[in-house]
Scaffold this motif. Structure first.
Motif, mmCIF file in Angstrom:
data_model
loop_
_atom_site.group_PDB
_atom_site.id
_atom_site.type_symbol
_atom_site.label_atom_id
_atom_site.label_comp_id
_atom_site.label_asym_id
_atom_site.label_seq_id
_atom_site.Cartn_x
_atom_site.Cartn_y
_atom_site.Cartn_z
ATOM 1 N N LYS A 1 44.738 -1.829 21.826
ATOM 2 C CA LYS A 1 44.959 -2.310 20.468
ATOM 3 C C LYS A 1 46.463 -2.344 20.198
ATOM 4 O O LYS A 1 47.122 -1.299 20.194
ATOM 5 N N ILE A 2 46.967 -3.556 19.986
ATOM 6 C CA ILE A 2 48.399 -3.763 19.798
ATOM 7 C C ILE A 2 48.673 -4.081 18.326
ATOM 8 O O ILE A 2 48.196 -5.099 17.803
ATOM 9 N N PRO A 3 49.421 -3.227 17.620
ATOM 10 C CA PRO A 3 49.737 -3.506 16.210
ATOM 11 C C PRO A 3 50.756 -4.643 16.088
ATOM 12 O O PRO A 3 51.719 -4.709 16.853
ATOM 13 N N LEU A 4 50.528 -5.526 15.137
ATOM 14 C CA LEU A 4 51.449 -6.624 14.849
ATOM 15 C C LEU A 4 51.924 -6.461 13.412
ATOM 16 O O LEU A 4 51.112 -6.473 12.483
ATOM 17 N N ASP A 5 53.233 -6.318 13.216
ATOM 18 C CA ASP A 5 53.745 -6.094 11.865
ATOM 19 C C ASP A 5 54.974 -6.935 11.553
ATOM 20 O O ASP A 5 55.711 -6.669 10.613
ATOM 21 N N THR A 6 55.216 -7.954 12.368
ATOM 22 C CA THR A 6 56.350 -8.849 12.123
ATOM 23 C C THR A 6 55.984 -10.258 12.563
ATOM 24 O O THR A 6 55.052 -10.440 13.366
ATOM 25 N N THR A 7 56.687 -11.246 12.072
ATOM 26 C CA THR A 7 56.379 -12.645 12.362
ATOM 27 C C THR A 7 56.458 -12.945 13.858
ATOM 28 O O THR A 7 57.384 -12.516 14.547
ATOM 29 N N ILE A 8 55.455 -13.676 14.329
ATOM 30 C CA ILE A 8 55.426 -14.136 15.720
ATOM 31 C C ILE A 8 55.367 -15.658 15.679
ATOM 32 O O ILE A 8 54.380 -16.235 15.195
ATOM 33 N N ASN A 9 56.392 -16.305 16.189
ATOM 34 C CA ASN A 9 56.463 -17.772 16.129
ATOM 35 C C ASN A 9 55.749 -18.456 17.277
ATOM 36 O O ASN A 9 55.474 -19.656 17.198
ATOM 37 N N ASP A 10 55.460 -17.717 18.343
ATOM 38 C CA ASP A 10 54.789 -18.307 19.509
ATOM 39 C C ASP A 10 53.832 -17.282 20.111
ATOM 40 O O ASP A 10 54.236 -16.457 20.928
ATOM 41 N N ILE A 11 52.586 -17.327 19.678
ATOM 42 C CA ILE A 11 51.593 -16.356 20.167
ATOM 43 C C ILE A 11 51.288 -16.588 21.641
ATOM 44 O O ILE A 11 50.961 -15.655 22.373
#
Length: 344
Positions: free
Chosen positions: A251-261
């Protein structure tokens, strides 16, 4: 008696005997074709159980109409063999997740069959606009705290959508105090179910005349419960190794904008398609956090399979590299180089 007459009688007798033999052979062949079933086919005898419960509540099978309705849905879903087989296969992957959440939310485990009859345990879209495993309409989904935006639709998130379904079911139980009515209200709506009970002076699902879809709804859930609890009884002999197994995730937390998944997918050793398969709630190749999200410390959890398959693009690239190396090797071998002077 003349010789000609005798000969005629003998021929008639022979023809009659031959006819009898042929008729007998044809009858035996036809009988064999009717009674001999191909390998793997299960000649299923369907019989409604003498007693049955749904969410701990007794089904009134002494009522012939109730019994026939249950019987009808059993026949339909037993002999819809490919569809029911696939649902049984998927249940190996999704039931453990759904059952755990139902236990944590103190909702009867039989409610997992609502997800079965709503979506077949798939992330499907309906023509009416209901989406996901639990088939939420957009307005209802937002009411029960599911996010829907251009980039995210949590109706396609198995854990979050199941939590939202539990919220609905518990709210409905406060109104009706009966889990069978709660399940029916998931199809008809709380207001619609309440109006039907009030207008018909009834307090039981089994006593109310309803529209065709809701009238069949509970019986479909009963049928899938019976079939999925006793699959071999109904001809569904599907070994565990042929079912779709649960996936182990990081489980990887995402808490900032990602422009290219897709670049993030490559980082974790898989294709964008694979990442989307395991995180279907992601709608686009980006995930945006605005100032408000950052201030509130908003976070998403990305599910990354522990052993993702190697992207086929990588395999093709390696094959292309090997092919190029082989060609380069051939072209640089002395005995394959032709001098133009030699040709002249």
């Amino acid at each position: 008696m003349s010789n000609r007459l005798k000969t005629g009688l003998i021929l008639l007798t022979i023809a009659f005997l031959l006819g009898c033999i042929l008729v007998q052979m044809f009858t035996q062949t036809l009988k064999s074709e009717i009674t001999t079933l191909p390998d793997g086919y299960h000649n299923v005898l369907i019989r409604v159980p003498t007693t049955f419960e749904f969410c701990g509540e007794q089904v009134p099978l002494y009522d012939e109409e109730v019994k026939e309705s249950f019987d009808k849905e059993l026949y339909i879903n037993v002999f819809r063999h490919s569809s029911t087989s696939l649902i049984i296969k998927r249940s190996e992957k999704f039931f453990p997740i759904i059952e755990q959440i139902l236990r944590e939310e103190e909702v009867p485990e039989d409610m997992k069959y609502i997800a079965v009859i709503e979506s077949g345990l798939e992330n499907v879209r309906s023509f009416a606009g209901a989406d996901g495993y639990w088939q939420f309409m957009e307005e209802t989904a937002k009411e029960f705290d599911l996010e829907i935006s251009k980039e995210v639709d949590e109706r396609f998130h198995i854990e979050k959508s199941t939590r939202a379904a539990c919220k609905y079911l518990k709210r409905s139980y406060k109104k009706f105090g009966n889990w069978t009515l709660v399940a029916a209200s998931y199809n008809r709506g709380m207001g619609g179910m309440n109006a039907a009970l009030r207008n018909q002076n009834a307090i039981s699902y089994y006593d109310v005349a309803l529209n065709n879809e809701t009238a069949r709804y509970i019986y479909r859930a009963l049928a899938f419960k019976e079939i999925m609890q006793h699959p071999e009884k109904y001809g569904f002999v599907i070994p565990k190794e042929l079912r779709y197994p649960p996936v182990k995730y990081r489980k990887i937390p995402l808490d900032t904008t990602i422009n290219d998944i897709s670049a993030l997918a490559v980082k974790y050793g898989m294709s964008y398609k694979t990442l989307k398969y395991h995180n279907p709630w992601l709608l686009m190749n980006k995930l945006t956090f605005d100032k408000k999200d950052l201030k509130n410390k908003k976070e998403y959890i990305l599910l990354v399979p522990q052993n993702p398959p190697m992207p086929h693009s990588n395999v093709l690239a390696q094959e292309s590299l090997q092919m190029q190396k082989m060609l380069d090797s051939i072209l640089h071998e002395e005995d394959t180089v032709i001098d133009i002077q030699d040709v002249k």
